[in-house]
Design an enzyme around this catalytic site. Structure first.
Site, PDB file in Angstrom:
ATOM      1  CG  ASP A  11      -1.843   1.156   1.692  1.00 37.92           C
ATOM      2  OD1 ASP A  11      -2.153   1.255   0.766  1.00 37.92           O
ATOM      3  OD2 ASP A  11      -1.730   2.025   2.225  1.00 37.92           O
ATOM      4  CB  SER A  12      -0.238   4.994  -0.743  1.00 33.96           C
ATOM      5  OG  SER A  12      -1.048   4.758   0.018  1.00 33.96           O
ATOM      6  CE1 TYR A  43       3.533   6.098  -2.472  1.00 32.98           C
ATOM      7  CE2 TYR A  43       2.098   4.513  -4.453  1.00 32.98           C
ATOM      8  CZ  TYR A  43       3.157   4.917  -3.950  1.00 32.98           C
ATOM      9  OH  TYR A  43       4.019   4.254  -3.936  1.00 32.98           O
ATOM     10  N   GLY A  44      -3.016   9.261  -3.732  1.00 32.93           N
ATOM     11  CA  GLY A  44      -4.279   9.453  -4.526  1.00 32.93           C
ATOM     12  C   GLY A  44      -4.190  11.291  -4.887  1.00 32.93           C
ATOM     13  CB  CYS A  74      -2.983   0.977  -2.211  1.00 33.57           C
ATOM     14  SG  CYS A  74      -2.502   2.455  -2.817  1.00 33.57           S
ATOM     15  CB  THR A  76      -4.055   4.917  -5.074  1.00 35.77           C
ATOM     16  OG1 THR A  76      -5.160   5.856  -4.427  1.00 35.77           O
ATOM     17  CG2 THR A  76      -3.401   6.451  -5.704  1.00 35.77           C
ATOM     18  CD  GLU A 153      -0.049   7.001   6.303  1.00 38.84           C
ATOM     19  OE1 GLU A 153       1.363   6.980   5.883  1.00 38.84           O
ATOM     20  OE2 GLU A 153      -0.430   5.492   5.613  1.00 38.84           O
ATOM     21  CB  CYS A 185      -9.289   4.627   0.050  1.00 41.26           C
ATOM     22  SG  CYS A 185      -7.464   5.631   0.306  1.00 41.26           S
ATOM     23  CB  THR A 186      -7.097   0.037   1.735  1.00 42.47           C
ATOM     24  OG1 THR A 186      -5.506   1.327   0.944  1.00 42.47           O
ATOM     25  CG2 THR A 186      -7.405  -0.584   0.922  1.00 42.47           C
ATOM     26  CG  HIS A 187      -5.231   5.467   4.540  1.00 41.10           C
ATOM     27  ND1 HIS A 187      -4.544   4.500   3.152  1.00 41.10           N
ATOM     28  CD2 HIS A 187      -3.700   5.406   4.955  1.00 41.10           C
ATOM     29  CE1 HIS A 187      -3.048   4.699   3.187  1.00 41.10           C
ATOM     30  NE2 HIS A 187      -2.965   5.360   4.133  1.00 41.10           N
TER      31      HIS A 187
HETATM   32  N1  DGL Z   1      -4.638   3.115   0.824  1.00 41.55           N
HETATM   33  C1  DGL Z   1      -4.765   4.454  -0.868  1.00 41.55           C
HETATM   34  C2  DGL Z   1      -6.167   3.548  -1.770  1.00 41.55           C
HETATM   35  O1  DGL Z   1      -6.296   2.829  -1.290  1.00 41.55           O
HETATM   36  C3  DGL Z   1      -4.292   5.489  -0.685  1.00 41.55           C
HETATM   37  C4  DGL Z   1      -3.952   6.675   0.099  1.00 41.55           C
HETATM   38  C5  DGL Z   1      -3.003   7.709  -0.371  1.00 41.55           C
HETATM   39  O2  DGL Z   1      -1.835   7.370  -0.973  1.00 41.55           O
HETATM   40  O3  DGL Z   1      -3.884   8.580  -1.054  1.00 41.55           O
HETATM   41  O4  DGL Z   1      -6.344   3.795  -2.134  1.00 41.55           O
END
Ligand code: DGL
Length: 257
Positions: A11-12, A43-44, A74, A76, A153, A185-187
């Protein structure tokens, strides 16, 4: 002893741990190597080229360290790079993640579904196609959430700042009744409790973690690559932000209720 190599999870940042939790639940005897790229997150809000390059680089790291399969945990990175990865590694069991719109539509047809995700995920063709597939069966409202992954984060999951952010963000879509929310988004599963506080408990919340973990299980089974170990496996964390705090946060998120 066969197939003891780890399943690589990428993941990012720390968000993919929400998928890792599901993987461990479904395949407890497997070993896992989790790689988060927190140094380059988010990353998004980056360009497509940047996300592609970072994703390819990080998947390489996992493979060099002996991963037998890859979960791109992730949304993204999946939307930006999964097609390239499949071409590059045709024989590798590789699973990506996408917003769980299907279960939300099945839960209640003709309903109003809000999809929370990063700006990049929502912009990509992959998501546009997914939305098209279901647009006759439900009202699907994409909601970009720049800034939300940063709370996770930081490990800031219960504070007033997060509540204020979510209240302001969801205010725009709350004017009409929401039936369900898809966490694309996995976060975001780590902010689920707070999202529930803002929208109320009668809104169903879906995420793709469990479906992704089940798909990895299926793929490993078909490939004959499931471990034969009969004891609980291990979880190792790697992060491009190599600090003690980062390691603590990863462990905390893996075990948080
Ligand atoms: N966890 C990532 C996802 O599932 C994105 C978070 C990011 O880096 O913007 O999209």
């Amino acid at each position: 002893m066969v197939n003891r190599e780890p399943i690589g999870v990428f993941d990012s940042g720390v968000g993919g741990i929400s998928v890792l939790r599901e993987l461990v639940q479904i395949m407890p005897n497997e070993n896992y190597l989790y790689l988060g790229d927190s140094r380059h997150a988010p990353y998004g809000t980056k360009s497509l080229e940047e996300v592609r390059a970072l994703t390819l680089e990080n998947i390489d790291v996992l493979l060099q360290r002996g991963a037998k399969s890859i979960v791109v945990a992730c949304n993204t990175a999946t939307s930006a790079a999964v097609a390239i990865l499949r071409k590059k590694y045709p024989d590798l069991p590789l699973v990506g993640i996408e917003p769980a719109i299907k279960p939300a539509v099945l839960y209640k047809p003709d309903s109003r579904i809000v999809v929370m995700a990063t700006p990049m995920t929502l912009k990509q063709e992959k998501f546009q196609k997914l939305m098209k597939q279901y647009e006759n069966q439900a009202q699907i409202i994409p909601l970009p959430c720049p800034g939300l992954m940063e709370f996770v984060e930081r490990g800031d999951l219960d504070g007033e700042d997060l509540k204020k952010y979510l209240t302001e963000l969801l205010w725009t879509v709350k004017e009409e009744k929401i039936d369900s929310i898809v966490l694309g988004c996995t976060h975001y599963p780590f902010a689920k409790k707070m999202i529930e506080q803002v929208v109320g408990n009668d809104v169903m919340i879906f995420d793709g973690g469990n479906g992704t973990a089940r798909e990895m299980h299926r793929r490993l089974k078909v490939a004959g690559r499931l471990t034969d170990s009969e004891t609980k496996g291990t979880v190792s964390f790697l992060n491009s932000c190599d600090t003690e705090e980062e390691k603590q946060l990863c462990k905390y998120l893996l075990t948080r209720e």
